[in-house]
Design an enzyme around this catalytic site. Sequence first.
Site, PDB file in Angstrom:
ATOM      1  N   HIS A 125       7.599  -1.308  -4.378  1.00 40.35           N
ATOM      2  CA  HIS A 125       7.598  -1.872  -5.727  1.00 40.35           C
ATOM      3  C   HIS A 125       6.394  -1.421  -6.558  1.00 40.35           C
ATOM      4  O   HIS A 125       6.370  -1.648  -7.776  1.00 40.35           O
ATOM      5  CB  HIS A 125       7.606  -3.403  -5.676  1.00 40.35           C
ATOM      6  CG  HIS A 125       8.867  -3.988  -5.151  1.00 40.35           C
ATOM      7  ND1 HIS A 125      10.108  -3.658  -5.652  1.00 40.35           N
ATOM      8  CD2 HIS A 125       9.091  -4.885  -4.146  1.00 40.35           C
ATOM      9  CE1 HIS A 125      11.044  -4.332  -4.983  1.00 40.35           C
ATOM     10  NE2 HIS A 125      10.452  -5.070  -4.069  1.00 40.35           N
ATOM     11  N   ASP A 162      15.850  -1.032   1.791  1.00 42.72           N
ATOM     12  CA  ASP A 162      15.378  -2.401   1.563  1.00 42.72           C
ATOM     13  C   ASP A 162      16.379  -3.118   0.653  1.00 42.72           C
ATOM     14  O   ASP A 162      16.994  -2.509  -0.216  1.00 42.72           O
ATOM     15  CB  ASP A 162      14.002  -2.348   0.894  1.00 42.72           C
ATOM     16  CG  ASP A 162      13.301  -3.699   0.841  1.00 42.72           C
ATOM     17  OD1 ASP A 162      12.400  -3.922   1.650  1.00 42.72           O
ATOM     18  OD2 ASP A 162      13.668  -4.519  -0.031  1.00 42.72           O
ATOM     19  N   HIS A 164      15.803  -5.042  -1.728  1.00 47.36           N
ATOM     20  CA  HIS A 164      15.316  -5.017  -3.102  1.00 47.36           C
ATOM     21  C   HIS A 164      15.144  -3.572  -3.558  1.00 47.36           C
ATOM     22  O   HIS A 164      14.637  -2.739  -2.794  1.00 47.36           O
ATOM     23  CB  HIS A 164      13.983  -5.759  -3.214  1.00 47.36           C
ATOM     24  CG  HIS A 164      14.046  -7.180  -2.764  1.00 47.36           C
ATOM     25  ND1 HIS A 164      13.658  -7.567  -1.488  1.00 47.36           N
ATOM     26  CD2 HIS A 164      14.463  -8.298  -3.400  1.00 47.36           C
ATOM     27  CE1 HIS A 164      13.836  -8.876  -1.373  1.00 47.36           C
ATOM     28  NE2 HIS A 164      14.322  -9.343  -2.507  1.00 47.36           N
ATOM     29  N   ASP A 246      15.196  -6.445   5.147  1.00 52.44           N
ATOM     30  CA  ASP A 246      15.575  -7.722   4.561  1.00 52.44           C
ATOM     31  C   ASP A 246      17.022  -7.770   4.074  1.00 52.44           C
ATOM     32  O   ASP A 246      17.446  -8.780   3.499  1.00 52.44           O
ATOM     33  CB  ASP A 246      14.618  -8.122   3.437  1.00 52.44           C
ATOM     34  CG  ASP A 246      14.223  -6.962   2.545  1.00 52.44           C
ATOM     35  OD1 ASP A 246      14.758  -5.854   2.719  1.00 52.44           O
ATOM     36  OD2 ASP A 246      13.358  -7.165   1.664  1.00 52.44           O
TER      37      ASP A 246
END
Length: 313
Positions: A125, A162, A164, A246
């Site tokens: 991120h 991931d 996200h 995740d």
Amino acid sequence: MTTLYICHQAALLHQTPTGHPERPDRIRAIERVLEKERFSALVRETAPMAEMESLTLAHPEPYVVSLRDISPREGLVRVDDDTVMSPGTYEAALRGAGGAVMAVDEVMTGQVTNAFVAMRPPGHHAERTRAMGFCFFNNAAIAARHAQTRHGAERVAILDWDVHHGNGTQDIFWSDASVMYCSTHEAPLYPGTGALSEKGEHGTIVNAPLRAGDGSEAFREAMESAVLPRIDAFGPDLIVISAGFDAHWRDPLASLNLTETDFAWATMRLMDLAERHCGRRVVSLLEGGYDLEGLSKSAAAHVDALMGRDVRT
């Protein structure tokens, strides 16, 4: 097939508030599972601290200095609502980036076949000049740039599975035709990027968003139809994995329903492409994964696959 595992105890010194999902126990869970006998053949190294010249491959020097300068001597400093620095955070982040650089060096020079770097805080991120989403330095971007500048890699492919979307990695390589960034992720979900329409200036951004509730079938279909053919056509000299776990069905921060076998399958498929295009060179970097059982099982399956055990069923 030789697999390098890189970690450092500094990963445990990055402290977050009580109840925060990105916590030191994540590394302890991975360390415990990789102590099992079947992982005894792993080559194990400790992550060095990245030098400024490596960090500035992805981030301007003033940004790096600003993080160093706000690093607290005691207590916690909030960078945003989710992202926190403790006295041990800056070193942990430096060693995460340094581990990525070490892994690239070892893989690109043929000392090992592939590598898995299990460090925290994660990185995908982190944009050029912004820490967010638990992340400070974009380790995948640093790894890709290091492969290019130090080892002459012309093309690097990054696959981010991931749950996200890796907005930071996409931001850094948006206008770069030499790095392909591919992502499977749940949408809508934090950070709100990663739409199909986001393709980059040169068409080297590949987003394959999934919906809440999707599981193995949807994930594998997205990989087979949208992601793997693009990496194959790109013909990378190195494959970097942003290995967040995740999307596992147990994870509390999202709503996909993958199992550890899905991560092993995806690893093997990428290894097939790496064998075809880049001498089997794969560097994997830990991103998310917040349920300790789901994380440890997924990381173990991922490393099993990196070591050459066919666990795709």
